[in-house]
Design a protein around this motif. Structure first.
Motif, PDB file in Angstrom:
ATOM      1  N   LYS A 192       3.437  -2.465  13.726  1.00 46.21           N
ATOM      2  CA  LYS A 192       4.532  -3.241  14.332  1.00 46.21           C
ATOM      3  C   LYS A 192       4.080  -4.699  14.520  1.00 46.21           C
ATOM      4  CE  LYS A 192       4.762  -0.190  17.734  1.00 46.21           C
ATOM      5  NZ  LYS A 192       3.868   0.860  17.212  1.00 46.21           N
ATOM      6  N   THR A 193       2.855  -4.871  15.015  1.00 45.25           N
ATOM      7  CA  THR A 193       2.361  -6.238  15.247  1.00 45.25           C
ATOM      8  C   THR A 193       2.145  -6.950  13.917  1.00 45.25           C
ATOM      9  OG1 THR A 193       1.165  -5.259  17.075  1.00 45.25           O
ATOM     10  CG2 THR A 193       0.652  -7.530  16.575  1.00 45.25           C
ATOM     11  N   GLN A 200       7.131  -1.907   5.974  1.00 40.32           N
ATOM     12  CA  GLN A 200       6.909  -3.154   6.721  1.00 40.32           C
ATOM     13  C   GLN A 200       7.707  -4.303   6.069  1.00 40.32           C
ATOM     14  OE1 GLN A 200       2.648  -3.682   6.992  1.00 40.32           O
ATOM     15  NE2 GLN A 200       2.423  -2.004   8.440  1.00 40.32           N
ATOM     16  N   GLY A 233       5.345   4.720  15.453  1.00 34.96           N
ATOM     17  CA  GLY A 233       4.290   5.277  16.292  1.00 34.96           C
ATOM     18  C   GLY A 233       3.104   4.326  16.375  1.00 34.96           C
ATOM     19  N   TYR A 255      -1.719   3.348  10.329  1.00 34.96           N
ATOM     20  CA  TYR A 255      -3.016   2.888   9.812  1.00 34.96           C
ATOM     21  C   TYR A 255      -4.101   3.055  10.873  1.00 34.96           C
ATOM     22  CZ  TYR A 255      -0.286   0.584   6.189  1.00 34.96           C
ATOM     23  OH  TYR A 255       0.566   0.328   5.140  1.00 34.96           O
ATOM     24  N   ARG A 256      -3.662   3.253  12.116  1.00 34.23           N
ATOM     25  CA  ARG A 256      -4.636   3.245  13.216  1.00 34.23           C
ATOM     26  C   ARG A 256      -5.582   4.432  13.147  1.00 34.23           C
ATOM     27  NH1 ARG A 256      -4.023   3.862  19.308  1.00 34.23           N
ATOM     28  NH2 ARG A 256      -2.118   2.645  19.408  1.00 34.23           N
ATOM     29  N   LYS A 280       0.817  -1.217   0.000  1.00 38.10           N
ATOM     30  CA  LYS A 280       0.000   0.000   0.000  1.00 38.10           C
ATOM     31  C   LYS A 280       0.851   1.268   0.000  1.00 38.10           C
ATOM     32  CE  LYS A 280      -4.256  -1.665   2.042  1.00 38.10           C
ATOM     33  NZ  LYS A 280      -3.910  -2.986   2.596  1.00 38.10           N
ATOM     34  N   THR A 284       1.353   1.839  13.366  1.00 44.93           N
ATOM     35  CA  THR A 284       2.167   1.813  12.145  1.00 44.93           C
ATOM     36  C   THR A 284       2.399   0.375  11.672  1.00 44.93           C
ATOM     37  OG1 THR A 284       4.100   2.036  13.584  1.00 44.93           O
ATOM     38  CG2 THR A 284       3.388   4.022  12.430  1.00 44.93           C
ATOM     39  N   ARG A 314      -5.677 -13.237  10.105  1.00 43.92           N
ATOM     40  CA  ARG A 314      -5.858 -12.459   8.870  1.00 43.92           C
ATOM     41  C   ARG A 314      -4.787 -12.751   7.812  1.00 43.92           C
ATOM     42  NH1 ARG A 314      -7.339  -8.471  12.482  1.00 43.92           N
ATOM     43  NH2 ARG A 314      -5.279  -7.533  12.456  1.00 43.92           N
TER      44      ARG A 314
HETATM   45  N1  LIG Z   1       0.069  -2.881   5.646  1.00 48.22           N
HETATM   46  C1  LIG Z   1      -1.132  -2.666   6.159  1.00 48.22           C
HETATM   47  N2  LIG Z   1      -2.208  -2.518   5.382  1.00 48.22           N
HETATM   48  C2  LIG Z   1      -3.423  -2.280   5.911  1.00 48.22           C
HETATM   49  N3  LIG Z   1      -3.683  -2.204   7.228  1.00 48.22           N
HETATM   50  C3  LIG Z   1      -2.649  -2.358   8.060  1.00 48.22           C
HETATM   51  C4  LIG Z   1      -1.325  -2.590   7.580  1.00 48.22           C
HETATM   52  N4  LIG Z   1      -0.512  -2.694   8.654  1.00 48.22           N
HETATM   53  C5  LIG Z   1      -1.272  -2.518   9.744  1.00 48.22           C
HETATM   54  N5  LIG Z   1      -2.565  -2.322   9.387  1.00 48.22           N
HETATM   55  C6  LIG Z   1      -3.706  -2.121  10.294  1.00 48.22           C
HETATM   56  O1  LIG Z   1      -3.400  -1.051  11.172  1.00 48.22           O
HETATM   57  C7  LIG Z   1      -3.835  -1.321  12.493  1.00 48.22           C
HETATM   58  C8  LIG Z   1      -2.657  -1.237  13.444  1.00 48.22           C
HETATM   59  O2  LIG Z   1      -1.732  -2.260  13.120  1.00 48.22           O
HETATM   60  P1  LIG Z   1      -0.818  -2.945  14.225  1.00 48.22           P
HETATM   61  O3  LIG Z   1      -1.647  -3.357  15.386  1.00 48.22           O
HETATM   62  O4  LIG Z   1      -0.016  -3.986  13.536  1.00 48.22           O
HETATM   63  O5  LIG Z   1       0.083  -1.714  14.594  1.00 48.22           O
HETATM   64  P2  LIG Z   1       0.999  -1.496  15.877  1.00 48.22           P
HETATM   65  O6  LIG Z   1       2.083  -0.588  15.462  1.00 48.22           O
HETATM   66  O7  LIG Z   1       1.394  -2.822  16.445  1.00 48.22           O
HETATM   67  O8  LIG Z   1      -0.026  -0.789  16.809  1.00 48.22           O
HETATM   68  P3  LIG Z   1       0.095  -0.347  18.345  1.00 48.22           P
HETATM   69  O9  LIG Z   1       0.460   1.071  18.324  1.00 48.22           O
HETATM   70  O10 LIG Z   1      -1.286  -0.554  18.813  1.00 48.22           O
HETATM   71  O11 LIG Z   1       1.095  -1.226  19.010  1.00 48.22           O
HETATM   72  C9  LIG Z   1      -4.476  -2.694  12.453  1.00 48.22           C
HETATM   73  O12 LIG Z   1      -5.861  -2.549  12.319  1.00 48.22           O
HETATM   74  C10 LIG Z   1      -3.888  -3.323  11.208  1.00 48.22           C
HETATM   75  O13 LIG Z   1      -4.763  -4.259  10.629  1.00 48.22           O
END
Ligand SMILES: Nc1ncnc2c1ncn2[C@@H]1O[C@H](COP(=O)(O)OP(=O)(O)OP(=O)(O)O)[C@@H](O)[C@H]1O
Length: 687
Positions: free
Chosen positions: A210-211, A187, A205, A400-401, A181, A208, A258
């Motif tokens: 990470k998980t 990533q 942040g 993306y959050r 995207k 973004t 997913r």
């Molecule tokens: N490449 C992507 N394309 C579309 N949606 C994404 C992508 N990566 C992450 N997301 C969406 O963004 C949201 C946050 O992703 P994720 O939980 O992996 O982020 P994080 O950095 O671990 O968040 P946190 O700050 O809560 O620790 C989720 O709903 C996830 O599905």
């Protein structure tokens, strides 16, 4: 000498030094009766600095800015006393030069000169002088050893070679990231860099990915392993607190489900763990000791360890983790480098990520990445001289959050830049409040509330309550949770399943709002805001009988935060439970109060209130304690005067605990200004 000791005693009395700092200074004095003032003052200041999260004492900084020391962490009412102590410290340091101070320290047997060595010595001196000639750093030996262990553990792992060919990596990465995207796809880059090295950092942040990235990384590594016909890798996941572990576990389960791997890779999915333990549990903590079951002599059996929320990991914990890993066990740290650092000494993730914004990728890394991922790095992030660590660090850049709640994202970015003024901040709040109104949404995505607490001093009872706006906010915030507690309460014949279902619906309502505070003590601290919330809620007629009469600390609706791990009750520091009154009575006809905790597996653990030792009421929570948690709406209350804990990192961490709405409550514009300008500064030899 006696004059100095008397002065230190006075500082302890006034709360600028801890009794522990004086005790250590006395210990050094006993060991060395001829100790110089330079040594004793340095010892007291070092110990005090450790208590405020510094790993070491930067002597040059002390001489340049003595006023930055001896400031109580979060007690504004003591600030005035402290400023006079600051004056005394300045006087004490008058005439001292860096050279004379260093020389006086080196003249003592209590201090070992380790400026020229990277190898920890088996010497017994309690203090170590390290750093460089220009920036000498004084350490307690223990902390110096931790930093060296971290450096060695990381360097050793950065040198590990990837066992997989670039072609194999590319083929699987393309499959895992077919939904590209962003350009470049950070990533995908993060996965490739983490697969290339024995140590990697993935920072970014909130939201973004990470998980999401780590799940794909685990799929990548497990996939390569299985494709090579080898047994699956042993993967272990951990986080610093029980709360953070539970949250990661939950979001991993969703992310793994997913994963769209196609039929040929579906078996990989089964080999991705979703169970996350606390770091203490992973290393095998032992009661009443700092030692763990796993250490260099008994390493943990794992091929790869992933640690989430790494910003909360302190220098001691990371050193012990590295010590407990076999030299070939890979380590990946995930976290937001811009969040508040750990409560304990060190700001390890921040120190290790000093280069993350600049990238500093070498042309060799850029070339390899292009082959392994097809992604091109922006030329601005390239450097001929990037460190080995920079080649294993990725900053995820797209959140993306906050797609649906852009106000929180915009606010977080502005605060994090460190350049925002109060005017700009207000502009962001206003524009999103306006947008929310135009869209006629019930809840504002962002809200700024100014309390006029100066009126509190006036005795005119006809004055409106200066806290009214805050009270109304908490009543609104906690309403859904308390109404679920009342309205969904099962009847007297309820089964255990019905009670569990009730508690689960209360947990999910409770996560919708959290009041945060910057400080622990004083009128803006946790206790005062808990009281304020309770009395605000008791103003609601139907809640009055629920919330007790103040005679017992336990009442229905009391949310509690676990403040220390209790393995017998399976409760971890950071867990939140809610005290509930069962619809049945006990055999003597008395009310049955139980505290319900999520059990981490979608169920409920009910605990007798009397069995809970380390808990506190958590209508209000400090921002520090909220790290690793997320709530639908958080409201952060700033105190009415400046305090050293007020920093942009604190504000950023508070804002990013919110998933949909954020409210900032303040009463003094100057304090808001200094908060935006404040920085967490922790002396360390890392980075
Ligand atoms: N490449 C992507 N394309 C579309 N949606 C994404 C992508 N990566 C992450 N997301 C969406 O963004 C949201 C946050 O992703 P994720 O939980 O992996 O982020 P994080 O950095 O671990 O968040 P946190 O700050 O809560 O620790 C989720 O709903 C996830 O599905």
């Amino acid at each position: 000498m006696n004059a100095l000791v008397t002065r230190l005693e006075d500082w302890v009395e006034k709360g600028a030094l801890r009794p522990l700092d004086l005790a250590l200074t006395r210990f050094i004095h006993e060991q060395e009766p001829q100790a110089s003032e330079a040594l004793l003052l340095a010892t007291a200041l070092l110990s005090e600095a450790n208590g405020h999260g510094h790993v070491c004492l930067d002597l040059q900084q002390v001489l340049a800015k003595p006023e930055k020391l001896l400031s109580p962490a979060d007690e504004p009412e003591e600030a005035s006393q402290t400023s006079s102590i600051g004056g005394q410290l300045k006087e004490q340091l008058k005439g001292w030069t860096l050279e004379s101070w260093v020389q006086a320290l080196l003249d003592s047997d209590a201090v070992a000169d380790e400026r020229a060595t990277d190898q920890p010595q088996a010497a017994s001196s309690p203090l170590v002088l390290a750093g460089s000639k220009e920036r000498p750093l004084l350490y307690l030996r223990r902390y110096w050893m931790y930093e060296r262990q971290i450096e060695q553990g990381i360097t050793q792992r950065l040198a590990l070679q990837t066992p997989w060919s670039t072609e194999k990596l590319r083929s699987l990465l393309d499959q895992l990231f077919s939904d590209k995207k962003q350009t470049p796809d950070w990533q995908k880059i993060a996965c490739a860099l983490a697969a290339r090295s024995g140590f990697a950092i993935i920072t970014g942040g909130p939201g973004t990915g990470k998980t999401t990235t780590v799940v794909r990384l685990l799929a990548l590594l497990q996939g390569l392993q299985l494709q090579a016909g080898k047994p699956p890798l042993s993967l272990r996941l951990a986080a610093p607190t029980g709360k953070a572990a539970a949250r990661l576990s939950e979001s991993l389960a969703g992310s793994v489900q997913r994963l769209d791997l196609g039929a040929d890779l579906a078996r990989i999915q089964e080999q991705i763990p979703t169970e996350v333990s606390t770091l203490h549990r992973l290393l095998g903590s032992q009661a009443r000791t700092r030692h763990f079951r796993h250490h260099a002599g008994n390493p943990l059996a794992a091929d790869l360890v992933v640690v989430d929320e790494a910003s909360m990991v302190d220098v001691e914990m990371l050193a012990k983790l590295l010590d407990a890993l076999a030299p070939t066990t890979r380590l990946i740290l995930l976290g937001d480098k811009d969040q508040l650092a750990s409560v304990e000494a060190g700001s390890v993730l921040g120190n290790l990520c000093l280069e993350a914004d600049q990238g500093n990728y070498t042309p060799a890394t850029a070339g390899w990445l292009e082959e392994a991922t097809g992604e091109q790095l922006p030329p601005t992030l390239l450097s001929e001289t990037g460190s080995a660590l920079a080649q294993a660090t990725t900053l995820l850049q797209h959140s993306y959050r906050f797609n649906d709640y852009p106000g929180i994202g915009a606010l977080a970015v502005s605060v994090n830049s460190g350049k925002a003024s109060v005017g700009e901040l207000k502009g962001i709040f206003n524009s999103y409040e306006r947008k929310a109104k135009e869209a006629a949404t019930k809840h504002n995505n962002l809200q700024l509330i100014k309390l006029d607490t100066s009126r509190q001093q006036q005795s005119d009872s006809k004055q409106a309550d200066p806290w009214a706006a805050l009270k109304s906010l908490v009543r609104d915030g906690y309403k859904g949770f308390l109404e679920t507690l009342i309205n969904k309460r099962p009847t007297g014949t309820a089964s255990r399943e019905e009670l569990d279902a009730w508690a689960l619906s209360i947990f999910s309502e409770h996560k919708k709002f959290q009041l945060l505070t910057a400080v622990r003590r004083g009128p803006w601290g946790v206790d005062a805001l808990n009281q304020l919330t309770l009395s605000a809620l008791k103003e609601v007629e139907k809640l009055k009988p629920l919330l007790g009469n103040g005679n017992s600390p336990w009442y229905s609706g009391r949310p509690v935060l676990v403040t220390r791990n209790d393995y017998s009750l399976k409760l971890m520091n950071g867990d939140i439970g809610i005290c509930l009154e069962w619809p049945t009575q006990d055999e003597t006809g008395r009310k049955v109060l139980r505290v319900a905790f999520p059990d981490g597996q979608g169920g409920v653990r009910w605990v007798l209130p009397s069995r809970l030792q380390g808990v506190e009421t958590v209508f209000a929570m400090t921002v520090h304690k909220s790290q690793g948690s997320e709530f639908t709406h958080t409201a952060l209350v700033l105190p009415d005067r400046h305090n050293p804990v007020l920093t942009k990192e604190l504000l950023y961490t508070g804002i990013t605990r919110s998933s949909q709405a954020f409210t900032l409550v303040y009463s003094d514009e100057g304090t808001l200004e200094t908060t935006l300008k404040g920085r967490v500064e922790r002396a360390s030899g890392l980075g």
